[in-house]
Design a protein around this motif. Structure first.
Motif, short mmCIF file in Angstrom:
data_model
loop_
_atom_site.label_atom_id
_atom_site.label_comp_id
_atom_site.label_asym_id
_atom_site.label_seq_id
_atom_site.Cartn_x
_atom_site.Cartn_y
_atom_site.Cartn_z
N TRP A 281 0.84 -1.21 0.00
CA TRP A 281 0.00 0.00 0.00
C TRP A 281 0.87 1.25 0.00
N ARG A 282 1.90 1.28 0.84
CA ARG A 282 2.75 2.48 0.91
C ARG A 282 3.44 2.73 -0.42
N VAL A 283 3.86 1.67 -1.08
CA VAL A 283 4.54 1.82 -2.36
C VAL A 283 3.60 2.41 -3.41
N HIS A 284 2.34 1.99 -3.39
CA HIS A 284 1.39 2.41 -4.42
C HIS A 284 0.59 3.66 -4.03
N ALA A 285 0.64 4.09 -2.78
CA ALA A 285 -0.13 5.26 -2.36
C ALA A 285 0.40 6.50 -3.07
N ARG A 286 -0.47 7.23 -3.75
CA ARG A 286 -0.08 8.41 -4.51
C ARG A 286 -0.58 9.71 -3.88
N GLU A 287 -1.63 9.62 -3.15
CA GLU A 287 -2.24 10.83 -2.60
C GLU A 287 -2.39 10.70 -1.09
N ARG A 288 -1.90 11.70 -0.37
CA ARG A 288 -2.01 11.71 1.08
C ARG A 288 -3.06 12.73 1.48
N THR A 289 -4.10 12.29 2.17
CA THR A 289 -5.13 13.19 2.64
C THR A 289 -4.90 13.47 4.13
N PRO A 290 -5.59 14.46 4.69
CA PRO A 290 -5.45 14.72 6.13
C PRO A 290 -5.84 13.53 7.00
N ALA A 291 -6.59 12.58 6.44
CA ALA A 291 -7.02 11.42 7.22
C ALA A 291 -6.12 10.20 7.05
N THR A 292 -5.11 10.29 6.20
CA THR A 292 -4.30 9.10 5.88
C THR A 292 -3.63 8.53 7.12
N LEU A 293 -3.07 9.38 7.96
CA LEU A 293 -2.34 8.90 9.12
C LEU A 293 -3.23 8.07 10.04
N CYS A 294 -4.40 8.58 10.37
CA CYS A 294 -5.28 7.84 11.28
C CYS A 294 -5.92 6.63 10.59
N ASP A 295 -6.26 6.76 9.31
CA ASP A 295 -6.84 5.62 8.60
C ASP A 295 -5.85 4.47 8.50
N ALA A 296 -4.58 4.79 8.21
CA ALA A 296 -3.55 3.75 8.10
C ALA A 296 -3.28 3.10 9.46
N ALA A 297 -3.25 3.91 10.51
CA ALA A 297 -3.02 3.36 11.85
C ALA A 297 -4.15 2.42 12.24
N PHE A 298 -5.38 2.83 11.97
CA PHE A 298 -6.55 2.00 12.28
C PHE A 298 -6.50 0.69 11.49
N THR A 299 -6.20 0.78 10.20
CA THR A 299 -6.16 -0.41 9.35
C THR A 299 -5.05 -1.37 9.79
N ALA A 300 -3.87 -0.84 10.05
CA ALA A 300 -2.75 -1.69 10.47
C ALA A 300 -3.06 -2.39 11.79
N THR A 301 -3.62 -1.66 12.75
CA THR A 301 -3.93 -2.26 14.05
C THR A 301 -5.02 -3.31 13.92
N LEU A 302 -6.00 -3.05 13.05
CA LEU A 302 -7.04 -4.05 12.77
C LEU A 302 -6.42 -5.33 12.21
N LEU A 303 -5.54 -5.18 11.24
CA LEU A 303 -4.93 -6.35 10.59
C LEU A 303 -4.14 -7.19 11.59
N PHE A 304 -3.31 -6.53 12.39
CA PHE A 304 -2.47 -7.30 13.30
C PHE A 304 -3.25 -7.85 14.49
N THR A 305 -4.34 -7.19 14.86
CA THR A 305 -5.19 -7.74 15.92
C THR A 305 -5.94 -8.98 15.42
N THR A 306 -6.50 -8.88 14.23
CA THR A 306 -7.31 -9.97 13.68
C THR A 306 -6.47 -11.21 13.39
N THR A 307 -5.24 -11.03 12.94
CA THR A 307 -4.40 -12.17 12.59
C THR A 307 -3.58 -12.70 13.75
N SER A 308 -3.65 -12.06 14.89
CA SER A 308 -2.85 -12.48 16.04
C SER A 308 -3.31 -13.83 16.57
#
Length: 435
Positions: A281-308
């Protein structure tokens, strides 16, 4: 907006927060008793036991249930500063952190480009988890993480220090940096502050007491915790003669027996795959919005919680807090995933403590509750990934203005993500979060 109108606007959420937290406090103080195991023993037995050890100037070197980074000692020792017995003092500190988090969400919700929905997600999410929310120190960590995300744009050095402190409290706040830019003045300040603070704090704890890094090896031989996604395999297999056991192991109830190492390895492989997707995702991300930081943090934490291989009930607090941050920022596209997280949090209360006997027994009710909760987490993870991907693909391939991607990229590279955008781009990109 005048101070009077602001106070009126905050009146309803504060009132609802006060009522729900009064109920939670009555539960942890055992005035109201929910069915199932007593969730407060972690505080009155485990935390208080660690408190007695930490007072002697050493970390719990001989206790494999101590699986936390060194700053967790501060959360365990802090109740000793209050003139109360240990457990009530701990609940008072969590209540104070909860109130501070609510104030943070209410304050952020009044800023341009923000909305009050995040405060409601916090109020409802913590209440849905019930007494577990106050019987673990995870709420304190989540409050630190939320403060870091809100501070990231205008106070990157403060945000970096908060991320480092949060990671040394419970590791997962390091995921807040998932969507952080790598170039620009503000980005550099954020990364330098996080790295420097983490190094400095780690050296401090290592020098302060022996055993500061013992937690790194204490989880090595864990099995598969019975509430995790992979555990569903063994819940079903028990009905077909699986010969393993359910035992209290390394501080949680786990499956041990044939096939468990394989499922644990597969869970680790899923986490590695999640990491690979985030890198892609980081390699292909072209546009950074004001919400990118929190959206990415939420998504990453969801992924690692669910797969734990361990999904303890208190982990839902992490997701609730980050969902609340996303719902505070108008530009976030994570509302559907946030709703699924709230639903999963409510099911978690039914699974633990209310229906935990059914989960341990692997009966139909227990399997159904776990399948529903974990299914909601899987759905939320997939939805969050899709929305994060599409929100950062840029508009050069869509219907947006040709110059919008280049404009945002230039400002990101210059570290000026807080600068207002000119119309018509500003209509779809709101001012970023601040402290």
């Amino acid at each position: 907006m005048t101070s009077i109108s602001r106070a009126r606007g905050a009146g309803l959420p504060v009132a609802v927060w006060a009522v729900t937290r009064a109920v939670v406090l009555l539960c942890v103080l055992r005035v109201l008793v929910l069915p199932g195991p007593d969730v407060t023993t972690d505080v009155s037995v485990i935390y208080q036991g660690w408190f007695e050890v930490l007072k002697t100037g050493t970390f719990p070197l001989d206790d494999v249930t101590w699986q936390y980074p060194p700053a967790a000692a501060l959360a365990v020792l802090a109740p000793g500063l209050l003139p109360l017995d240990y457990a009530p003092a701990f609940y008072a500190l969590v209540l104070a952190a909860d109130a501070a988090a609510l104030a943070l969400f209410l304050r952020a919700g009044r800023r341009p480009g923000h909305r009050p929905a995040g405060a409601w997600v916090w109020i409802v999410g913590v209440a849905l988890l019930g007494p577990t929310a106050y019987a673990r120190y995870d709420l304190l960590v989540t409050a630190v993480a939320a403060a870091a995300l809100f501070a990231a744009v205008r106070r990157p050095r403060v945000a970096g220090a908060l991320v480092a402190f949060g990671a040394l409290l419970k590791v997962w706040p390091a995921l807040l940096l998932t969507g952080a830019a790598l170039r620009g003045r503000r980005a550099g300040a954020l990364w330098r502050s996080a790295a420097g603070s983490a190094a400095g704090l780690t050296l401090f704890f290592v020098a302060a007491a022996p055993g500061a890094l013992a937690f790194l090896t204490f989880q090595r031989d864990r099995g598969t915790e019975i509430e995790s996604l992979g555990a569903l395999v063994f819940h079903v297999a028990r009905h077909y003669g699986w010969s393993g056991q359910v035992l209290l192991n390394y501080g949680s109830v786990e499956f041990l027996g044939p096939g468990v190492p394989l499922v644990s390895t597969l869970a680790l492989a899923l986490s590695v795959a999640a990491l690979g997707w985030l890198v892609l995702w980081r390699v292909h991300a072209r546009e950074r919005t004001p919400a990118t930081l929190c959206d990415a943090a939420f998504t990453a934490t969801l992924l690692f919680t669910t797969t734990s291989r361990v999904i303890s009930p208190q982990y839902m607090l992490w997701l609730v807090g980050l969902a609340a941050v996303c719902m505070t920022v108008r530009g976030s596209r994570q509302a559907p995933a946030a709703v699924l997280v709230l639903l999963a949090t409510g099911v978690t209360l039914l699974e633990f403590p209310v229906g935990f006997a059914h989960v341990v027994a692997s009966d139909l009710r227990g399997i159904a509750l776990l399948a529903l909760r974990n299914g909601l987490l899987v759905a939320a993870s997939l939805l969050a990934c899709r929305r994060l991907w599409t929100s950062t693909r840029g508009r050069a391939h869509g219907r947006g203005l040709p110059g919008s991607v280049e404009l945002i990229a230039a400002r990101t590279a210059a570290g000026d993500t807080a600068a207002p955008l000119t119309a018509p781009t500003a209509a779809s990109h709101k001012p970023a979060t601040d402290g």
